[in-house]
Design a protein around this motif. Sequence first.
Motif, short mmCIF file in Angstrom:
data_model
loop_
_atom_site.label_atom_id
_atom_site.label_comp_id
_atom_site.label_asym_id
_atom_site.label_seq_id
_atom_site.Cartn_x
_atom_site.Cartn_y
_atom_site.Cartn_z
N VAL A 1 -1.48 34.45 -25.19
CA VAL A 1 -0.48 35.01 -24.27
C VAL A 1 -1.13 35.25 -22.90
CG1 VAL A 1 1.02 36.99 -23.78
CG2 VAL A 1 0.95 36.03 -26.08
N GLU A 2 -2.36 35.79 -22.91
CA GLU A 2 -3.04 36.01 -21.62
C GLU A 2 -3.25 34.68 -20.89
OE1 GLU A 2 -6.88 38.04 -21.51
OE2 GLU A 2 -7.21 37.23 -19.49
N THR B 1 0.73 44.71 -22.92
CA THR B 1 -0.61 45.05 -22.42
C THR B 1 -1.21 43.90 -21.63
OG1 THR B 1 -0.82 46.22 -24.52
CG2 THR B 1 -2.79 46.12 -23.15
N ASN B 2 -1.00 42.68 -22.11
CA ASN B 2 -1.54 41.52 -21.40
C ASN B 2 -1.02 41.45 -19.97
OD1 ASN B 2 -3.40 39.80 -22.70
ND2 ASN B 2 -1.85 39.15 -24.15
N ILE C 1 7.67 31.52 -20.65
CA ILE C 1 6.64 31.50 -21.70
C ILE C 1 7.34 31.80 -23.02
CG2 ILE C 1 4.53 32.60 -22.55
CD1 ILE C 1 4.01 33.47 -19.59
N GLU C 2 7.16 30.93 -24.01
CA GLU C 2 7.82 31.12 -25.30
C GLU C 2 6.78 31.53 -26.34
OE1 GLU C 2 9.68 27.62 -26.89
OE2 GLU C 2 10.76 28.76 -28.43
N ASP C 3 6.91 32.74 -26.85
CA ASP C 3 5.98 33.25 -27.87
C ASP C 3 6.54 32.88 -29.24
OD1 ASP C 3 4.79 34.85 -29.84
OD2 ASP C 3 4.45 36.53 -28.47
N ILE C 4 5.84 31.95 -29.93
CA ILE C 4 6.30 31.54 -31.28
C ILE C 4 5.31 31.99 -32.35
CG2 ILE C 4 7.68 29.62 -30.42
CD1 ILE C 4 5.35 27.80 -31.66
N CYS C 5 4.60 33.09 -32.06
CA CYS C 5 3.60 33.59 -33.01
C CYS C 5 4.23 33.93 -34.36
CB CYS C 5 2.89 34.81 -32.44
SG CYS C 5 1.84 34.41 -31.04
N GLN C 6 5.54 34.21 -34.38
CA GLN C 6 6.17 34.60 -35.65
C GLN C 6 7.05 33.49 -36.23
OE1 GLN C 6 7.71 38.44 -36.27
NE2 GLN C 6 5.93 39.45 -35.40
N LEU C 7 7.03 32.30 -35.67
CA LEU C 7 7.94 31.29 -36.25
C LEU C 7 7.52 29.85 -35.99
CD1 LEU C 7 11.35 31.19 -34.31
CD2 LEU C 7 9.21 31.93 -33.35
N LEU D 1 1.00 30.28 -29.74
CA LEU D 1 0.94 30.36 -31.21
C LEU D 1 -0.17 31.32 -31.64
CD1 LEU D 1 1.77 27.27 -30.41
CD2 LEU D 1 1.21 26.77 -32.77
N SER D 2 0.00 31.91 -32.84
CA SER D 2 -1.06 32.74 -33.42
C SER D 2 -1.46 32.19 -34.78
CB SER D 2 -0.56 34.18 -33.62
OG SER D 2 -1.42 34.89 -34.49
N PHE D 3 -2.76 32.20 -35.05
CA PHE D 3 -3.27 31.81 -36.37
C PHE D 3 -3.93 33.01 -37.05
CE2 PHE D 3 -4.04 27.73 -33.80
CZ PHE D 3 -2.78 27.22 -34.08
#
Length: 395
Positions: A78-79, A105-106, A169-175, A194-196
Amino acid sequence: MSDTRQPPAVLGGAPIYPAGPPDWPLMDPEIEQVFAELIQTGDWGRYRGPHGDRLRSALKEYHGCRHAHLCSSGTAAVELALRAVGVREGDEVVMSAYDFKANFTNIAMLGAIPVLIDLRPDDWQVDVDQLENAIGEKTKAVLVTHLHGGLVDLEQVRAICEPRGIPVIEDICQLEGARIQGRIAGMGGDIGVLSFGGSKLLSAGRGGAVITNSDEYQQRITIFTERGNDLSPLSEMQAAILLPQLQQLDQRTKIRLDTAQRLFAELETCAGLPPIRTNLRDSFPGYYKVGFQYDPSEFNGLSRDQFSQAMIAEGFAVHPGFRSLHKIHSKRRYRAPAPLRVADLADENVLVLHHPILLEQSDWQTGFAQAVDKIRQFSDDLLSLAEIPPKNDRN
Ligand SMILES: Cc1ncc(COP(=O)(O)O)c(C=O)c1O
């Protein structure tokens, strides 16, 4: 499944789902094989090798994009995305008042101001109708996060942002693996994140990625992270274990969608626990969490935390959702152009079911509905439970 006339498990009865929440991550044979190969080749301990390159290629192919940058977490991603689109001190970034805390926070750490907008009353996703009003001269980006089985109308977001030249910005960390209005999740804006993390649908303990079609954004990320050494790297070992999971993603997304539908069918007549769903066309969510809009008044005033404790004792990983951002940050740190009434409600009433059970093919959905009924039936007794939010280290 056990007798529902027994008291709730949190009050000493037998749990309805004694197996409890399944472990995550799964130790698939494919993962075992990767670990064996990593040991055999010594790749587990190397700075560079083929695995990062393969994962980058696979992510680009899967998302149909030009660039995939691997990094150390979704938070770092995200940052990097904020930096890529040029967010600097004094800028504003519009986001939902209900989102992952580190996203706020970022923005703040870059010296920018988060501008918080409210949620839609129906699905508790960010209310895109309020976006135009939140955009001002200082707006540098819009950050959109799809959460808990809901999806944000990105066509509407783009229609507002594109003519103004504001990057999304599209946060897809949950999908990861979801589809939104005919596009693969992550490709609905200008840059995707994305998050791993260890609890995520694609797990490497830690890790993240940024995906984009923009050469300029990729170049900014490269310039920021390449310091003769990578600032926030993903290791070869992590990349190697993510590859087979990416190959399994579509198949697992389908299973999760199917088991979630079976749960919704069981809960059809259940008051006070409507699941968060989407009715966007040509779309399906990815379930890192199944979200619910808990209504305490349907459970005799039982608080969300008490309900959650009781469900966990029955064997179901149902936890409180995020805190709304305006509830946990000083007013000096954000701007809110309009009241955040639905986000007030979400702050107190989101419940989330953790995803691993969605891969279970046993008939756990019936037990889930029985557990909810039992809690309703014994709500008087459960009101005596201490209001302690159940511990959740899975975001
Ligand atoms: C919506 C969202 N964005 C960003 C992140 C950050 O990901 P990570 O935990 O990999 O830093 C998370 C983590 O749960 C998340 O849920």
